[in-house]
Design an enzyme around this catalytic site. Sequence first.
Site, PDB file in Angstrom:
ATOM      1  N   ARG A  65     -55.844  -8.896 -39.985  1.00 43.95           N
ATOM      2  CA  ARG A  65     -56.223 -10.148 -40.647  1.00 43.95           C
ATOM      3  C   ARG A  65     -55.527 -11.354 -40.026  1.00 43.95           C
ATOM      4  O   ARG A  65     -55.997 -12.482 -40.166  1.00 43.95           O
ATOM      5  CB  ARG A  65     -55.988 -10.059 -42.157  1.00 43.95           C
ATOM      6  CG  ARG A  65     -56.998  -9.138 -42.844  1.00 43.95           C
ATOM      7  CD  ARG A  65     -56.864  -9.147 -44.347  1.00 43.95           C
ATOM      8  NE  ARG A  65     -55.576  -8.723 -44.803  1.00 43.95           N
ATOM      9  CZ  ARG A  65     -55.211  -7.458 -45.035  1.00 43.95           C
ATOM     10  NH1 ARG A  65     -56.088  -6.483 -44.841  1.00 43.95           N
ATOM     11  NH2 ARG A  65     -54.006  -7.151 -45.441  1.00 43.95           N
ATOM     12  N   GLU A 102     -41.863   1.872 -46.601  1.00 41.52           N
ATOM     13  CA  GLU A 102     -41.265   2.470 -47.796  1.00 41.52           C
ATOM     14  C   GLU A 102     -41.063   3.978 -47.567  1.00 41.52           C
ATOM     15  O   GLU A 102     -40.023   4.538 -47.870  1.00 41.52           O
ATOM     16  CB  GLU A 102     -42.191   2.209 -48.986  1.00 41.52           C
ATOM     17  CG  GLU A 102     -41.531   2.453 -50.317  1.00 41.52           C
ATOM     18  CD  GLU A 102     -42.487   2.145 -51.460  1.00 41.52           C
ATOM     19  OE1 GLU A 102     -43.575   1.599 -51.200  1.00 41.52           O
ATOM     20  OE2 GLU A 102     -42.126   2.471 -52.599  1.00 41.52           O
TER      21      GLU A 102
HETATM   22  P1  AMP Z   1     -45.028  -6.740 -45.012  1.00 40.29           P
HETATM   23  O1  AMP Z   1     -44.668  -6.052 -43.733  1.00 40.29           O
HETATM   24  O2  AMP Z   1     -44.538  -6.013 -46.219  1.00 40.29           O
HETATM   25  O3  AMP Z   1     -44.622  -8.199 -45.006  1.00 40.29           O
HETATM   26  O4  AMP Z   1     -46.576  -6.658 -45.160  1.00 40.29           O
HETATM   27  C1  AMP Z   1     -47.339  -7.502 -44.447  1.00 40.29           C
HETATM   28  C2  AMP Z   1     -48.669  -6.903 -44.058  1.00 40.29           C
HETATM   29  O5  AMP Z   1     -49.273  -6.127 -45.097  1.00 40.29           O
HETATM   30  C3  AMP Z   1     -49.580  -8.023 -43.757  1.00 40.29           C
HETATM   31  O6  AMP Z   1     -50.236  -7.734 -42.548  1.00 40.29           O
HETATM   32  C4  AMP Z   1     -50.525  -8.088 -44.921  1.00 40.29           C
HETATM   33  O7  AMP Z   1     -51.821  -8.252 -44.451  1.00 40.29           O
HETATM   34  C5  AMP Z   1     -50.374  -6.793 -45.671  1.00 40.29           C
HETATM   35  N1  AMP Z   1     -50.057  -6.956 -47.112  1.00 40.29           N
HETATM   36  C6  AMP Z   1     -48.912  -6.602 -47.726  1.00 40.29           C
HETATM   37  N2  AMP Z   1     -48.948  -6.825 -49.027  1.00 40.29           N
HETATM   38  C7  AMP Z   1     -50.159  -7.368 -49.275  1.00 40.29           C
HETATM   39  C8  AMP Z   1     -50.816  -7.847 -50.465  1.00 40.29           C
HETATM   40  N3  AMP Z   1     -50.241  -7.796 -51.675  1.00 40.29           N
HETATM   41  N4  AMP Z   1     -52.047  -8.352 -50.334  1.00 40.29           N
HETATM   42  C9  AMP Z   1     -52.648  -8.398 -49.124  1.00 40.29           C
HETATM   43  N5  AMP Z   1     -52.085  -7.961 -47.984  1.00 40.29           N
HETATM   44  C10 AMP Z   1     -50.866  -7.443 -48.049  1.00 40.29           C
END
Ligand code: AMP
Length: 177
Positions: A65, A102
Site C-alpha cells: 500500500r 509478534e
Molecule cells: P507496523 O510494522 O506494525 O508499523 O505495521 C505497518 C504495516 O502493517 C503497514 O504496512 C500497514 O499497511 C500495516 N498495518 C498495520 N496495522 C494496520 C492497521 N490497523 N490497519 C491497516 N494497516 C495496518
Amino acid sequence: MAMGELSIEGLRALVRDVPDFPKPGIMFKDITPLIGSADGLASCVARLAALTPAGVEAVVAIESRGFLFGAPLALRLGLPVIPVRKPGKLPYHKRRVEYALEYGTDALEMHADALAQHKKVIIVDDVLATGGTAAATARLCRDAGGEVAAFAFVIELGFLGGRPKLGTTPVVSVLTY
Ligand code: AMP
C-alpha cells in the site's frame, strides 16, 4: 484550499475502520475509500508533498500500500521511486533486512544498487502501526549508504507507539489516531 481539495476531516471520513481484520482484535484502517475518491487521493498526496522536507532525492515506497502513495508523491515532487518489497519479488541483486513480528520474523528487500545515485530519501507507507516495518526499511536504506530524511505516512496509529521506534528522524503523517 484549492477546488476539490479535502480537509483533514474530509480525508478522515474516507478511512474505513474494519474491525477484526485480518485477525480478531485488529481495527484495520482501510484506505480503499480514500484512494477510491479522486479528490481524496489528490488531497492526500498534496499533503504528503507539503510535509516532505527539502532536499529529498528519492521516495522509498514500502510494498504494497506504500506504492499507492509513494509513486504519486514522487511524481508530484519530480523524484524517482525505489520499491521495498517482500522477499522473492525483486529480480536483481538485493539487500535484505529481517525484523521481528509478534510471532516470528519477516523480511524486506531492496535492490542493491537502488541508492547508488540517490542518497537522501523519504520512506512512505500507508499506516504507521508498531513501527517495525518502517524501522526495518530505514535499516535497509542506511545499510545501503542512504540517509533517511523523513518517514511519511497517511495514517499514524499513535496509540501503538511506532514513532519512538523510528528514532530522531522526522516522522510526518496526514491523519493521526
Ligand atoms: P507496523 O510494522 O506494525 O508499523 O505495521 C505497518 C504495516 O502493517 C503497514 O504496512 C500497514 O499497511 C500495516 N498495518 C498495520 N496495522 C494496520 C492497521 N490497523 N490497519 C491497516 N494497516 C495496518
